[in-house]
Design an enzyme around this catalytic site. Structure first.
Site, PDB file in Angstrom:
ATOM      1  N   GLU A  42      61.010 -43.423 -12.693  1.00  0.00           N
ATOM      2  CA  GLU A  42      59.744 -43.927 -12.127  1.00  0.00           C
ATOM      3  C   GLU A  42      58.548 -43.546 -12.994  1.00  0.00           C
ATOM      4  O   GLU A  42      57.543 -44.257 -13.007  1.00  0.00           O
ATOM      5  CB  GLU A  42      59.525 -43.372 -10.703  1.00  0.00           C
ATOM      6  N   HIS A  79      87.020 -36.972 -15.875  1.00  0.00           N
ATOM      7  CA  HIS A  79      88.167 -37.821 -15.546  1.00  0.00           C
ATOM      8  C   HIS A  79      87.712 -39.193 -15.086  1.00  0.00           C
ATOM      9  O   HIS A  79      88.452 -39.904 -14.399  1.00  0.00           O
ATOM     10  CB  HIS A  79      89.017 -37.124 -14.479  1.00  0.00           C
ATOM     11  N   LYS A 109      57.721 -52.997  -2.190  1.00  0.00           N
ATOM     12  CA  LYS A 109      57.226 -52.625  -0.850  1.00  0.00           C
ATOM     13  C   LYS A 109      56.404 -53.780  -0.266  1.00  0.00           C
ATOM     14  O   LYS A 109      56.528 -54.128   0.904  1.00  0.00           O
ATOM     15  CB  LYS A 109      56.335 -51.379  -0.932  1.00  0.00           C
TER      16      LYS A 109
HETATM   17  O1  PA5 Z   1      57.767 -40.892  -6.291  1.00  0.00           O
HETATM   18  C1  PA5 Z   1      57.223 -41.692  -5.545  1.00  0.00           C
HETATM   19  O2  PA5 Z   1      56.002 -41.851  -5.546  1.00  0.00           O
HETATM   20  C2  PA5 Z   1      58.034 -42.514  -4.572  1.00  0.00           C
HETATM   21  O3  PA5 Z   1      59.389 -42.361  -4.764  1.00  0.00           O
HETATM   22  C3  PA5 Z   1      57.684 -42.100  -3.144  1.00  0.00           C
HETATM   23  O4  PA5 Z   1      57.990 -40.752  -2.971  1.00  0.00           O
HETATM   24  C4  PA5 Z   1      58.442 -42.953  -2.135  1.00  0.00           C
HETATM   25  O5  PA5 Z   1      58.134 -44.296  -2.327  1.00  0.00           O
HETATM   26  C5  PA5 Z   1      58.072 -42.537  -0.716  1.00  0.00           C
HETATM   27  O6  PA5 Z   1      56.692 -42.615  -0.549  1.00  0.00           O
HETATM   28  P1  PA5 Z   1      55.967 -41.854   0.613  1.00  0.00           P
HETATM   29  O7  PA5 Z   1      56.152 -40.401   0.417  1.00  0.00           O
HETATM   30  O8  PA5 Z   1      54.538 -42.284   0.490  1.00  0.00           O
HETATM   31  O9  PA5 Z   1      56.581 -42.331   1.895  1.00  0.00           O
END
Ligand code: PA5
Length: 464
Positions: free
Chosen positions: A290, A319, A433
């Site tokens: 990310e 394995h 989203k």
């Molecule tokens: O790293 C990130 O920003 C995302 O993976 C969020 O943690 C994930 O989308 C969940 O978001 P939130 O904590 O706002 O519910």
């Protein structure tokens, strides 16, 4: 306390050959950029990169420890409702620092931990029908306070709690971790009077494991959260030097960058030789993917960069995947996690002494075999010209985990400078989203829904 070490010997051209390995000259060329990158990242410390200071939030640590003490012995189950950065760190800490059989045989007075990081009805539905509300505490975690997955789970379990334990008592079964002010979850906390913790500003989901996001559930299952913070602070001290090869985070970031940008290794395999560290590889996969997987460069141009993280576990995946790793395409580099001292010593008994195929095992122990297999894989990878590094922990404890987390977070932040992208946004995640909101009929997303429906009307599906 022992420092974890980053051993990059086997990524060097002298060891794996010039085609796949990197040279001292290539590393030296990154001296200046690494030092600049470190200043750029640390310069944002008190501003938008507040995760850098999480190890020093002692008042927050005390508050979490006090809360965990106040409910000690009250619940048999703790359930995290969260996803992505609001779940992966919780799982990683739990599996690293608790027994692999914790949920089968929890220590006296310590609850089991379940992290429901999916809304698959077969996962959630099974839980709804099986859990005992009276014995269960839900830790709802969402920084934005609006993520559809987490909010829908919250609504499902809140409703169950109210029906089973009552309108007033259900509050005791919820602890919420979210932004101090923003988001509908915070509004609900204020309205309902739920116990809550704050995800501080400047702490993105994937950099939040050392905030209340990861620490509340950890404290509830008996993890030494102050030890985690102390380990992270120790690594912070080590990583203040701008000298590339004295700074493990800078060296790790430089190796990752050179591996992909000079050597074409698009796949970064994290390969813990530790069952307990297997979920650290999942946590790191999100951190890397990310943060560095981006379409836009800082100058606004399309760059389409980012290594593809892959997780393997030693010895299990010897394995399964090692055949590919040793003989397949030269598109990968490897980071092994190794642990010098396991907690347990399991002797292998002497038996069948007349059978050479097993007799060599008798009198040795599983740790020796485990390390021999790790070293054997490392030798096989190296001899096949596959660059590999090792992050070495002397043992697995909270201090070592704190160091590991901080080193990898800082490394990824520095990679963002080398790759010239924003390591702290996630527009690709937001796009999915928004499409889901539109499909669910959320107000304000009507135009997007119309676009999706128009595109779907034009498509001609082909299904066999
Ligand atoms: O790293 C990130 O920003 C995302 O993976 C969020 O943690 C994930 O989308 C969940 O978001 P939130 O904590 O706002 O519910």
């Amino acid at each position: 306390m022992d420092r974890i070490r980053f051993d990059y010997t086997n990524v060097l051209a002298d060891v794996v050959g010039p085609e796949h390995g990197i040279t001292d000259a290539e590393l030296a060329a990154l001296e200046g950029p690494s030092s600049d990158a470190l200043s750029a990242v640390l310069g944002r410390r008190g501003e938008d990169l507040r995760w850098l200071d999480l190890p020093y939030q002692t008042a927050v640590h005390d508050e979490i420890v006090d809360y965990a003490a106040s409910v000690k012995g009250r619940f048999k189950n703790v359930v995290v409702l969260g996803i992505g950065g609001s779940a992966l760190g919780n799982t990683a800490l739990f599996s690293a620092l608790n027994s692999p059989y914790h949920n089968v045989r929890p220590p006296a007075g310590i609850p089991r931990l379940f992290v429901l990081d999916n809304i698959d009805p077969d996962l959630v539905g099974e839980f709804v029908h099986g859990f005992d509300p009276e014995e269960t505490l839900f830790n709802v975690i969402s920084k934005s306070g609006g993520t559809a997955e987490t909010m829908s789970q919250f609504l499902v379990f809140r409703d169950e709690l109210i029906r089973e334990v009552g309108e007033e008592a259900h509050r005791e079964h919820l602890v919420i971790t979210t932004d101090a002010e923003k988001g509908v979850l915070r509004e609900i906390v204020e309205r309902e009077g739920y116990r809550s913790f704050v995800v501080p500003d400047g702490v993105g989901g994937r950099f939040s494991v050392l905030s209340p996001v990861g620490l509340v559930s950890s404290a509830l299952v008996g993890i030494d959260i102050k030890g985690l913070a102390a380990g992270a602070a120790a690594m912070d001290e080590v990583c203040r030097t701008p000298v590339l090869l004295e700074n493990p985070a800078l060296t790790h970031a430089a190796v990752q960058t050179l591996m992909q940008q000079s050597k074409g290794k698009n796949v970064a395999v994290m390969f813990p030789y530790s069952h307990r560290l297997r979920d650290m590889a999942d946590w790191y996969a999100q951190l890397l993917a990310e943060s560095i997987g981006k379409r836009k460069g800082r100058d606004g141009s399309d760059v389409y960069v980012g290594p593809t993280p892959v997780r393997a576990v030693g010895v299990t995946d010897q394995h399964s995947q090692v055949q590919l790793y040793v003989e397949g395409p030269y598109d990968k580099w490897f980071t092994l996690l190794s642990v010098d001292q396991p907690d347990h010593k399991v002797e292998i008994p002497h038996a069948f002494e007349d059978r050479e195929g097993v007799s060599y095992l008798g009198g040795r122990n599983l740790g020796e075999l485990f390390h021999a297999e790790r070293d054997g894989t490392r030798i096989a990878l190296t001899e096949a010209g596959r660059p590999n590094a090792t992050i070495r922990l002397e043992k697995i404890d909270a201090h070592a985990l704190g160091q590991l987390i901080y080193m990898l977070e800082l490394s990824v932040a520095v990679m963002g400078e080398h790759y010239q992208i924003d390591a702290f946004d996630q527009p690709g995640v937001e796009a999915g989203k928004i499409a889901a909101y539109a499909l669910m009929g959320r107000a304000g997303f009507e135009a997007r829904r119309a676009e999706i429906e128009a595109a779907q009307a034009k498509a001609s599906p082909r299904v066999v």
